[in-house]
Design a protein around this motif. Structure first.
Motif, mmCIF file in Angstrom:
data_model
loop_
_atom_site.group_PDB
_atom_site.id
_atom_site.type_symbol
_atom_site.label_atom_id
_atom_site.label_comp_id
_atom_site.label_asym_id
_atom_site.label_seq_id
_atom_site.Cartn_x
_atom_site.Cartn_y
_atom_site.Cartn_z
ATOM 1 N N THR A 128 0.767 -1.197 0.003
ATOM 2 C CA THR A 128 -0.028 0.018 -0.027
ATOM 3 C C THR A 128 0.920 1.067 0.007
ATOM 4 O O THR A 128 1.969 1.278 0.758
ATOM 5 N N ILE A 129 0.647 2.095 -0.707
ATOM 6 C CA ILE A 129 1.479 3.372 -1.140
ATOM 7 C C ILE A 129 0.461 4.512 -0.990
ATOM 8 O O ILE A 129 -0.693 4.917 -1.629
ATOM 9 N N ARG A 130 0.645 5.318 -0.094
ATOM 10 C CA ARG A 130 0.034 6.627 0.320
ATOM 11 C C ARG A 130 0.682 7.912 -0.316
ATOM 12 O O ARG A 130 1.839 8.053 0.071
ATOM 13 N N SER A 131 0.117 8.514 -1.056
ATOM 14 C CA SER A 131 0.544 9.599 -1.796
ATOM 15 C C SER A 131 -0.588 10.969 -1.941
ATOM 16 O O SER A 131 -1.778 10.499 -1.752
ATOM 17 N N LYS A 132 0.040 12.218 -2.236
ATOM 18 C CA LYS A 132 -0.504 13.202 -2.204
ATOM 19 C C LYS A 132 -1.452 13.147 -3.712
ATOM 20 O O LYS A 132 -2.641 13.815 -3.615
ATOM 21 N N PHE A 133 -0.675 12.828 -4.544
ATOM 22 C CA PHE A 133 -1.075 12.652 -6.060
ATOM 23 C C PHE A 133 -0.754 11.255 -6.767
ATOM 24 O O PHE A 133 0.481 10.733 -6.456
ATOM 25 N N LEU A 134 -1.529 11.053 -7.713
ATOM 26 C CA LEU A 134 -1.078 9.771 -8.431
ATOM 27 C C LEU A 134 -1.090 9.995 -9.936
ATOM 28 O O LEU A 134 -1.892 10.672 -10.572
ATOM 29 N N VAL A 135 0.013 9.679 -10.505
ATOM 30 C CA VAL A 135 0.262 9.868 -11.893
ATOM 31 C C VAL A 135 0.303 8.623 -12.598
ATOM 32 O O VAL A 135 1.327 7.534 -12.462
ATOM 33 N N GLY A 136 -0.717 8.302 -13.582
ATOM 34 C CA GLY A 136 -0.739 7.161 -14.497
ATOM 35 C C GLY A 136 0.007 7.219 -15.728
ATOM 36 O O GLY A 136 -0.534 7.858 -16.688
#
Length: 393
Positions: free
Chosen positions: A169-177
């Motif tokens: 599980t990775i928690r981030s402020k933003f996700l880039v696909g």
């Protein structure tokens, strides 16, 4: 289940993903890039590198720009489009290309301090990825994106460690696909698309052979081989692309998209290479062979709240005009500085809305242009007797 935190999570380490990571790390933003495979590109798919992309590399630093030129074939070696019966056979004509017409060359020199070049993806990706990791990007290979959930403060992403079989599980402020033409991130955010996938079938054959005696005197990136009435490419036309001058090559030929994709072994690849080169004794070292589809599809919106898509995930098209990796890296450049400004508190999150509004028209433009380019070769092929793969009477 492992729990990891970062500011930006990037899915994919192709030109788009690695450029995003390199830029964010250069801006001092914590980021992580994951790749479902064990390493980077193993085929030289994208290669034409335009001046705007070189300006992004220049922004990453003089050493990055210099290394690109070190491994690239320069603009002069990109030459002209050559039309011939085979590399060893009669030459039909040449078409000024890649800024090598004197008027185009002058425009190139006046428009930028950088130079267009030919840098295969097998060199571009490692350069960008190395730059990213050396500046702080945390990279995880053999890590496959599964799903994500957004909330008001960030994104929780679930990935699969393909080595251990455990979920991460990775928690981030933003996700880039940046996860390619079959993007699962784009699917999960229900990105709207226009166009069609799989409008044609093609095959790449990558091989090594010293062909300098046929080509060194007339350098070109692309040699169009016209053999009306033959079965090459399904239409009597094959494309021989220079990967490394003059001993590594990529042959492109088509197949019926409505039929099963062909299986190419070394014997078949050798036969095709001999036919296009025009040397019945040619021996090749087959490096790879793979099939791909010609696509004509683009996203009409490239973000949903804290999740963004870019590169082939957003614009899916044939390689004509060399627009793929260049546009992907420009997507990265557009988004990275905006993410950095928001994360550093220098701008509000509304700035991020401009990413889709600015890049979506570009996606439409380049997909249209790449497919239109194929159509524009039609009159040339027809005048050379290539209509429907038969000699015109």
């Amino acid at each position: 289940m492992a729990r990891i935190e970062t500011d930006v999570l990037i899915i994919g380490t192709g030109p788009a993903g690695s450029a995003t990571a390199a830029l964010l790390s250069s801006y001092g933003i914590e980021n992580m890039a994951v790749n479902r495979y064990r390493w980077l590109a193993n085929t030289p798919r994208a290669h034409i590198t335009n001046q705007r992309t070189m300006e992004v590399l220049r922004d990453l630093g003089q050493s990055v720009e210099d290394e690109a030129y070190l491994f690239a074939a320069d603009q002069e070696l990109m030459g002209e489009n050559v039309f011939c019966e085979s590399l060893a056979g009669e030459e039909i004509g040449r078409l000024k290309s890649w800024g090598n017409h004197p008027l185009s060359k002058a425009e190139h020199l006046l428009s930028s301090p950088t130079m267009m070049n030919d840098l295969p993806q097998t060199f571009m990706e490692p350069l960008l990825f190395k730059t990213a990791c050396s500046r702080g990007t945390q990279a995880r290979m053999s890590t496959e994106y599964l799903s994500h959930v957004q909330d008001a403060d960030g994104v929780t992403t679930t990935c699969l460690d393909r080595l251990s079989g455990e979920e991460v599980t990775i928690r981030s402020k933003f996700l880039v696909g940046a996860d390619g033409g079959n993007s699962l991130v784009a699917q999960h955010i229900e990105t709207p698309f226009e166009g069609q996938m799989g409008v044609g079938g093609s095959m790449n054959i990558v091989f090594r052979a010293d062909l300098s005696k046929y080509v060194a005197h007339r350098p070109s990136v692309l040699y169009w081989v016209m053999q009306p009435g033959s079965n090459v490419g399904g239409i009597g036309m094959g494309l021989v692309r220079m990967v490394r001058p003059w001993n590594e090559w990529l042959i492109v030929w088509g197949y019926d998209i409505n039929a099963p994709a062909p299986e190419v072994d070394e014997a078949m690849a050798t036969q095709v290479a001999r036919q296009l080169v025009g040397d019945p004794e040619l021996e090749i070292e087959l490096l790879s062979a793979n099939t791909w589809t010609v696509n004509n599809m683009y996203a009409t919106h490239m973000q949903k709240d804290r999740v963004f898509i870019m590169g082939d995930a957003a614009h899916r098209h044939p390689p004509s005009n060399g627009l793929g990796s260049n546009t992907s890296i420009q997507d990265s450049f557009n988004l990275a500085w905006k993410l950095a400004a928001v994360i550093k508190g220098q701008a509000g999150e509304a700035l991020l809305d401009s990413y889709s509004s600015e890049r979506t028209p570009v996606a439409k433009q380049i997909v249209t242009r790449a497919n239109q380019s194929i159509e524009e070769f039609g009159p040339i092929f027809e005048s050379l007797g290539m209509a429907e793969g038969a000699i015109r009477k």
